[in-house]
Design a protein around this motif. Structure first.
Motif, PDB file in Angstrom:
ATOM      1  N   ILE A 291      42.435  34.007  33.707  1.00  0.00           N
ATOM      2  CA  ILE A 291      41.606  34.187  32.513  1.00  0.00           C
ATOM      3  C   ILE A 291      40.379  35.038  32.851  1.00  0.00           C
ATOM      4  CG2 ILE A 291      40.213  32.094  32.872  1.00  0.00           C
ATOM      5  CD1 ILE A 291      41.457  33.473  29.479  1.00  0.00           C
ATOM      6  N   ARG A 292      39.975  35.014  34.127  1.00  0.00           N
ATOM      7  CA  ARG A 292      38.826  35.836  34.529  1.00  0.00           C
ATOM      8  C   ARG A 292      39.088  37.316  34.253  1.00  0.00           C
ATOM      9  NH1 ARG A 292      39.457  32.621  39.403  1.00  0.00           N
ATOM     10  NH2 ARG A 292      37.908  30.950  39.555  1.00  0.00           N
ATOM     11  N   GLU A 293      40.337  37.762  34.441  1.00  0.00           N
ATOM     12  CA  GLU A 293      40.674  39.161  34.167  1.00  0.00           C
ATOM     13  C   GLU A 293      40.531  39.473  32.677  1.00  0.00           C
ATOM     14  OE1 GLU A 293      44.384  40.484  35.876  1.00  0.00           O
ATOM     15  OE2 GLU A 293      44.256  38.954  37.433  1.00  0.00           O
ATOM     16  N   VAL A 294      40.979  38.556  31.834  1.00  0.00           N
ATOM     17  CA  VAL A 294      40.874  38.765  30.388  1.00  0.00           C
ATOM     18  C   VAL A 294      39.409  38.770  29.967  1.00  0.00           C
ATOM     19  CG1 VAL A 294      41.611  37.906  28.128  1.00  0.00           C
ATOM     20  CG2 VAL A 294      43.131  37.679  30.101  1.00  0.00           C
ATOM     21  N   GLN A 295      38.615  37.901  30.568  1.00  0.00           N
ATOM     22  CA  GLN A 295      37.185  37.899  30.266  1.00  0.00           C
ATOM     23  C   GLN A 295      36.538  39.211  30.684  1.00  0.00           C
ATOM     24  OE1 GLN A 295      36.332  34.347  32.500  1.00  0.00           O
ATOM     25  NE2 GLN A 295      36.320  33.032  30.679  1.00  0.00           N
ATOM     26  N   ARG A 296      36.923  39.748  31.844  1.00  0.00           N
ATOM     27  CA  ARG A 296      36.356  41.024  32.297  1.00  0.00           C
ATOM     28  C   ARG A 296      36.733  42.164  31.357  1.00  0.00           C
ATOM     29  NH1 ARG A 296      37.370  39.031  37.650  1.00  0.00           N
ATOM     30  NH2 ARG A 296      39.432  39.995  37.688  1.00  0.00           N
ATOM     31  N   ILE A 297      37.938  42.091  30.781  1.00  0.00           N
ATOM     32  CA  ILE A 297      38.377  43.131  29.851  1.00  0.00           C
ATOM     33  C   ILE A 297      37.615  43.054  28.534  1.00  0.00           C
ATOM     34  CG2 ILE A 297      40.311  43.892  28.400  1.00  0.00           C
ATOM     35  CD1 ILE A 297      42.171  43.031  30.745  1.00  0.00           C
ATOM     36  N   PHE A 298      37.453  41.844  27.994  1.00  0.00           N
ATOM     37  CA  PHE A 298      36.989  41.716  26.615  1.00  0.00           C
ATOM     38  C   PHE A 298      35.507  41.413  26.456  1.00  0.00           C
ATOM     39  CE2 PHE A 298      41.553  41.227  25.722  1.00  0.00           C
ATOM     40  CZ  PHE A 298      41.659  42.081  24.639  1.00  0.00           C
ATOM     41  N   ARG A 299      34.844  40.867  27.461  1.00  0.00           N
ATOM     42  CA  ARG A 299      33.412  40.632  27.272  1.00  0.00           C
ATOM     43  C   ARG A 299      32.657  41.921  26.968  1.00  0.00           C
ATOM     44  NH1 ARG A 299      32.661  35.908  31.848  1.00  0.00           N
ATOM     45  NH2 ARG A 299      32.799  34.123  30.431  1.00  0.00           N
ATOM     46  N   PRO A 300      32.949  43.042  27.646  1.00  0.00           N
ATOM     47  CA  PRO A 300      32.256  44.289  27.278  1.00  0.00           C
ATOM     48  C   PRO A 300      32.597  44.778  25.880  1.00  0.00           C
ATOM     49  CG  PRO A 300      33.197  44.435  29.488  1.00  0.00           C
ATOM     50  CD  PRO A 300      33.753  43.192  28.875  1.00  0.00           C
ATOM     51  N   VAL A 301      33.804  44.523  25.403  1.00  0.00           N
ATOM     52  CA  VAL A 301      34.195  44.955  24.058  1.00  0.00           C
ATOM     53  C   VAL A 301      33.272  44.340  23.010  1.00  0.00           C
ATOM     54  CG1 VAL A 301      36.032  44.840  22.314  1.00  0.00           C
ATOM     55  CG2 VAL A 301      36.605  45.324  24.710  1.00  0.00           C
ATOM     56  N   PHE A 302      32.915  43.073  23.229  1.00  0.00           N
ATOM     57  CA  PHE A 302      32.068  42.353  22.274  1.00  0.00           C
ATOM     58  C   PHE A 302      30.616  42.263  22.749  1.00  0.00           C
ATOM     59  CE2 PHE A 302      36.395  40.643  21.712  1.00  0.00           C
ATOM     60  CZ  PHE A 302      36.588  40.958  20.382  1.00  0.00           C
ATOM     61  N   ASN A 303      30.310  42.919  23.872  1.00  0.00           N
ATOM     62  CA  ASN A 303      28.967  42.877  24.449  1.00  0.00           C
ATOM     63  C   ASN A 303      28.511  41.435  24.674  1.00  0.00           C
ATOM     64  OD1 ASN A 303      26.704  44.155  25.528  1.00  0.00           O
ATOM     65  ND2 ASN A 303      25.586  44.066  23.591  1.00  0.00           N
ATOM     66  N   LEU A 304      29.423  40.637  25.239  1.00  0.00           N
ATOM     67  CA  LEU A 304      29.133  39.230  25.483  1.00  0.00           C
ATOM     68  C   LEU A 304      28.589  39.051  26.897  1.00  0.00           C
ATOM     69  CD1 LEU A 304      32.364  37.604  23.994  1.00  0.00           C
ATOM     70  CD2 LEU A 304      30.136  37.835  22.900  1.00  0.00           C
ATOM     71  N   PRO A 305      27.580  38.230  27.067  1.00  0.00           N
ATOM     72  CA  PRO A 305      27.066  37.978  28.420  1.00  0.00           C
ATOM     73  C   PRO A 305      28.028  37.099  29.202  1.00  0.00           C
ATOM     74  CG  PRO A 305      25.972  36.543  26.843  1.00  0.00           C
ATOM     75  CD  PRO A 305      26.851  37.469  26.038  1.00  0.00           C
ATOM     76  N   ALA A 306      28.005  37.238  30.505  1.00  0.00           N
ATOM     77  CA  ALA A 306      28.758  36.319  31.365  1.00  0.00           C
ATOM     78  C   ALA A 306      27.939  35.044  31.498  1.00  0.00           C
ATOM     79  CB  ALA A 306      29.005  36.953  32.728  1.00  0.00           C
ATOM     80  N   THR A 307      28.336  34.010  30.776  1.00  0.00           N
ATOM     81  CA  THR A 307      27.508  32.795  30.669  1.00  0.00           C
ATOM     82  C   THR A 307      28.023  31.658  31.536  1.00  0.00           C
ATOM     83  OG1 THR A 307      28.824  32.155  28.731  1.00  0.00           O
ATOM     84  CG2 THR A 307      26.759  33.339  28.335  1.00  0.00           C
ATOM     85  N   GLY A 308      28.869  31.966  32.509  1.00  0.00           N
ATOM     86  CA  GLY A 308      29.448  30.891  33.310  1.00  0.00           C
ATOM     87  C   GLY A 308      30.825  30.544  32.779  1.00  0.00           C
ATOM     88  N   GLN A 309      31.536  29.729  33.522  1.00  0.00           N
ATOM     89  CA  GLN A 309      32.914  29.416  33.169  1.00  0.00           C
ATOM     90  C   GLN A 309      32.959  28.325  32.113  1.00  0.00           C
ATOM     91  OE1 GLN A 309      36.113  30.053  32.371  1.00  0.00           O
ATOM     92  NE2 GLN A 309      35.848  31.185  34.295  1.00  0.00           N
ATOM     93  N   ALA A 310      33.532  28.648  30.957  1.00  0.00           N
ATOM     94  CA  ALA A 310      33.590  27.691  29.850  1.00  0.00           C
ATOM     95  C   ALA A 310      34.722  26.681  30.008  1.00  0.00           C
ATOM     96  CB  ALA A 310      33.749  28.446  28.529  1.00  0.00           C
TER      97      ALA A 310
END
Length: 285
Positions: free
Chosen positions: A98-117
């Motif tokens: 899931i870390r790979e998917v987060q790396r792909i999509f967090r920039p798309v939505f300009n989301l901060p890396a807030t720790g592992q949910a």
């Protein structure tokens, strides 16, 4: 003797998604796989009726919910995992990629890396206890990099990797998806014993079928899957899958779903007016 593994499906007609409640009949420990949040994109309203139906069964059966399992970061519905965790204390688990998917999509939505949910990130082959049973995580990427199937006894919950034999297989054109990888993941599943039961995450009623269906077997998939039956080689599957994917529109809830589901279903923080807001990136054609 009654088999210890019990499975109850809950079908969400709005998103064609199947949520599963599974438990060990001896100890009453339970897990929920792919819970759905009721969400109306036109109004922005969300509800928990579907998840509450699962919780009602947990209560009436006298179960203790221990795990909430996501097969991947879904693109067609918002997850109700946080609601289930809040009500029961169960932990939310997903495949470690899931870390790979987060790396792909967090920039798309300009989301901060807030720790592992997520509470647990599962390696391939890692197991979770379910009473006297074991849940085994099988990495089956291709639809997304983080897709995982869950094996419990003779049952495997395959997420979006496979659909019913008359409908075929999942798309592989999302960012990070790959048709060749999907084929190899499917071959891993089809190498399981023929009588292994396979449980789908979705059903869209293939042409000519007038009822919803979500359970099949390895043998049935090998013999009759319209995309990946026995005799279909990798090159043929990749050509078929990529040609089909080129014609498919984006899922209606892609943008709302992905930004929430990569964070374990957690909504964005409320702003100073108390409202939560989703982000929709805009691009010129």
């Amino acid at each position: 003797m009654t088999p210890p593994l019990h499975i109850v499906p809950f079908f969400d007609t709005a998103t064609h998604t199947v949520t599963y409640l599974v438990w060990d009949a001896v100890t009453a420990e339970a897990a929920v796989i792919d819970p759905v949040l009721d969400y109306d994109h036109r109004s922005g309203q969300a509800g928990t009726a579907s998840a509450d139906a699962v919780l009602a069964t947990v209560q009436t059966r006298g179960l203790r919910l221990r795990w909430i399992l996501e097969t991947h970061a879904h693109a067609d519905h918002l997850s109700a995992a946080p609601h289930l965790r809040e009500c029961t204390g169960a932990q939310i688990a997903v495949g470690e990629r899931i870390r790979e998917v987060q790396r792909i999509f967090r920039p798309v939505f300009n989301l901060p890396a807030t720790g592992q949910a997520f509470d647990r990130l599962l390696a391939d082959g890692e197991t979770l206890p379910l009473g006297g049973l074991r849940i085994e995580a099988l990495h089956t990427p291709g639809h997304t990099p983080a897709c995982v199937s869950y094996r419990v006894e003779d049952a495997v919950f395959v997420g979006d990797t496979l659909f019913m034999p008359d409908y075929g297989t999942a798309r592989a054109d999302f960012p990070g998806g790959d048709a060749r990888t999907l084929y190899r993941s499917i071959q891993r599943l089809l190498a399981l014993p023929p009588a292994t039961r396979l449980f789908m995450c979705h059903d869209y009623k293939a042409p000519g079928r007038d009822h919803d269906a979500w359970e099949t077997t390895v043998a049935a998939q090998r013999a009759g899957n319209v995309h990946v039956h026995q005799g279909m080689d990798e090159a043929g599957f990749v050509a078929l899958r990529e040609q089909r994917d080129a014609t498919l529109p984006a899922p209606a809830l892609l943008l709302p779903s992905i930004q929430v589901n990569i964070e374990a279903g957690r909504w964005p923080r409320a702003e100073d007016n108390g409202m939560h807001y989703l982000r929709i990136p805009l691009r010129r054609a």
